[in-house]
Design a protein around this motif. Structure first.
Motif, short mmCIF file in Angstrom:
data_model
loop_
_atom_site.label_atom_id
_atom_site.label_comp_id
_atom_site.label_asym_id
_atom_site.label_seq_id
_atom_site.Cartn_x
_atom_site.Cartn_y
_atom_site.Cartn_z
N ALA A 1 0.67 -0.46 -0.10
CA ALA A 1 0.08 -0.35 -0.66
C ALA A 1 0.74 0.98 0.02
O ALA A 1 1.53 1.45 0.57
CB ALA A 1 -0.89 -0.19 1.13
N ARG A 2 0.26 1.94 -0.73
CA ARG A 2 1.03 3.27 -0.86
C ARG A 2 0.09 4.56 -0.96
O ARG A 2 -0.89 4.98 -1.09
CB ARG A 2 1.94 3.65 -2.55
CG ARG A 2 2.90 2.57 -2.32
CD ARG A 2 3.92 3.20 -3.91
NE ARG A 2 5.36 2.75 -3.77
CZ ARG A 2 5.58 1.60 -4.08
NH1 ARG A 2 4.71 1.08 -5.19
NH2 ARG A 2 6.81 0.87 -4.31
N ILE A 3 0.34 5.60 0.85
CA ILE A 3 -0.92 6.30 0.88
C ILE A 3 0.38 7.50 0.95
O ILE A 3 1.36 8.04 1.63
CB ILE A 3 -0.88 5.87 2.41
CG1 ILE A 3 -1.98 4.67 2.04
CG2 ILE A 3 -1.81 6.79 2.85
CD1 ILE A 3 -2.08 4.22 3.32
N ARG A 4 -0.56 8.76 0.50
CA ARG A 4 -0.07 10.25 0.55
C ARG A 4 0.05 10.86 1.65
O ARG A 4 -1.87 10.85 1.84
CB ARG A 4 -0.44 10.49 -1.05
CG ARG A 4 0.24 12.08 -0.73
CD ARG A 4 -0.32 12.16 -2.25
NE ARG A 4 -0.64 10.86 -3.24
CZ ARG A 4 -2.25 11.86 -3.32
NH1 ARG A 4 -2.66 13.33 -3.42
NH2 ARG A 4 -2.82 10.54 -4.34
N LYS A 5 0.40 11.87 2.24
CA LYS A 5 -0.59 12.44 3.34
C LYS A 5 -1.04 13.72 3.39
O LYS A 5 0.53 14.59 2.75
CB LYS A 5 0.92 11.89 5.18
CG LYS A 5 0.45 11.02 5.07
CD LYS A 5 1.40 10.88 6.97
CE LYS A 5 1.34 11.06 8.02
NZ LYS A 5 -0.25 10.75 8.36
N GLU A 6 -1.75 14.28 2.84
CA GLU A 6 -2.09 15.68 2.21
C GLU A 6 -2.29 16.43 3.58
O GLU A 6 -2.76 17.44 3.46
CB GLU A 6 -2.90 15.64 1.19
CG GLU A 6 -1.98 15.23 0.26
CD GLU A 6 -3.57 14.99 -0.72
OE1 GLU A 6 -4.55 14.73 -0.21
OE2 GLU A 6 -3.13 14.73 -2.26
N GLY A 7 -1.93 16.18 4.66
CA GLY A 7 -2.05 17.77 5.95
C GLY A 7 -1.58 18.48 5.57
O GLY A 7 -0.27 19.01 4.98
N ARG A 8 -2.74 19.51 6.55
CA ARG A 8 -1.42 21.39 6.73
C ARG A 8 -0.08 21.14 7.31
O ARG A 8 0.65 21.56 7.17
CB ARG A 8 -2.78 21.84 7.26
CG ARG A 8 -3.46 22.31 6.27
CD ARG A 8 -4.63 23.47 6.58
NE ARG A 8 -5.64 24.29 5.45
CZ ARG A 8 -6.32 24.74 6.79
NH1 ARG A 8 -7.00 25.09 6.99
NH2 ARG A 8 -8.07 24.36 5.24
N VAL A 9 -0.37 20.26 8.48
CA VAL A 9 1.14 20.27 9.57
C VAL A 9 1.71 19.09 9.33
O VAL A 9 2.78 19.04 9.66
CB VAL A 9 -0.44 19.75 10.91
CG1 VAL A 9 0.78 19.12 12.21
CG2 VAL A 9 -0.71 21.42 11.41
N VAL A 10 1.11 17.63 9.22
CA VAL A 10 1.37 16.41 8.41
C VAL A 10 1.51 16.47 6.96
O VAL A 10 0.85 16.24 6.60
CB VAL A 10 1.53 15.70 9.69
CG1 VAL A 10 1.77 13.93 8.68
CG2 VAL A 10 1.55 15.63 10.51
N ARG A 11 2.52 15.96 5.96
CA ARG A 11 2.50 15.97 5.05
C ARG A 11 4.67 14.56 4.73
O ARG A 11 4.56 14.79 5.58
CB ARG A 11 3.38 16.68 4.26
CG ARG A 11 2.51 18.33 4.19
CD ARG A 11 2.27 19.36 3.61
NE ARG A 11 2.03 18.96 1.95
CZ ARG A 11 1.13 18.80 1.83
NH1 ARG A 11 -0.01 19.10 2.69
NH2 ARG A 11 1.07 18.74 -0.13
N GLY A 12 3.50 13.76 3.82
CA GLY A 12 5.00 13.30 3.45
C GLY A 12 4.32 12.34 2.70
O GLY A 12 2.76 11.75 1.76
N SER A 13 4.97 10.92 2.75
CA SER A 13 3.81 9.43 1.91
C SER A 13 4.09 8.01 2.94
O SER A 13 5.55 7.98 3.79
CB SER A 13 4.80 8.79 1.21
OG SER A 13 6.47 9.46 1.04
N ILE A 14 3.73 7.34 2.82
CA ILE A 14 3.72 5.72 3.18
C ILE A 14 3.98 5.02 2.26
O ILE A 14 2.82 4.51 1.46
CB ILE A 14 2.22 5.81 4.30
CG1 ILE A 14 2.20 6.73 5.07
CG2 ILE A 14 2.18 4.54 5.33
CD1 ILE A 14 1.31 6.43 5.93
N GLU A 15 5.09 3.60 2.68
CA GLU A 15 4.70 2.78 2.09
C GLU A 15 4.79 1.53 3.18
O GLU A 15 5.35 1.52 3.71
CB GLU A 15 5.92 1.95 0.98
CG GLU A 15 5.99 1.38 0.31
CD GLU A 15 7.45 0.78 0.18
OE1 GLU A 15 7.74 1.51 -1.61
OE2 GLU A 15 7.81 0.86 -0.23
N LEU A 16 3.79 0.44 2.81
CA LEU A 16 3.09 -0.68 3.56
C LEU A 16 3.79 -1.67 2.51
O LEU A 16 2.82 -1.76 1.55
CB LEU A 16 1.36 -0.11 4.16
CG LEU A 16 1.50 -1.44 4.52
CD1 LEU A 16 2.28 -1.65 6.84
CD2 LEU A 16 -0.24 -1.48 5.40
#
Length: 147
Positions: free
Chosen positions: A83-98
């Motif tokens: 799973a690849r998930i993109r973090k798009e918040g105002r405070v926390v950004r980035g990506s996750i690879e599970l």
């Protein structure tokens, strides 16, 4: 942007470990000070484009962590899931690879994350990475331990 990696072995078969980690309905119970406010679904309901929001905080103080699933392939008994998930918040950004990989009768859960926290200088990336590794390691162990 800070990067960290957590690897957790599990006695659970890969499909069950995957289900436990990505079942968003369980996150409210197992992650302190965090609740899913939008998109609370089971792991098998997530697909590319799925969006969910986690609210982290105490009382009126907190922030929303908006995430979007870019890619998702559940594991089988013999093949790894990703799973690849993109973090798009105002405070926390980035990506996750599970990645959840079968290993004998059990599995290995690999969580890799790039994270940028608003207001935290790049020079403190090492601290963000350490805190992330500790927090996500604890969360993953909880998910795997509680059915």
């Amino acid at each position: 942007m800070a990067t960290f990696h957590v690897q957790v072995p599990s006695a659970l078969p890969a499909p069950e470990a995957w289900r436990r980690v990505l079942d968003l309905r369980r996150h409210d119970r197992l992650i302190p000070l965090t609740r899913i406010t939008s998109g609370m679904v089971a792991a098998d309901e997530l697909g590319p484009g799925s969006c969910f929001v986690a609210r982290t905080g105490l009382g009126p103080l907190g922030f929303d962590d908006r995430m979007v699933v870019d890619e998702i392939t559940p594991p089988g008994d013999q093949e790894a899931g990703l799973a690849r998930i993109r973090k798009e918040g105002r405070v926390v950004r980035g990506s996750i690879e599970l990645r959840v990989t079968p290993l004998g009768a059990g599995s290995v859960v690999d969580w890799r994350q790039e994270i940028e926290v608003w207001g935290v200088p790049r020079a403190l990336g090492w601290f963000t990475a350490r805190a992330g590794r500790a927090a996500y390691g604890l969360a993953l162990r909880r998910f795997l331990a509680h059915g």
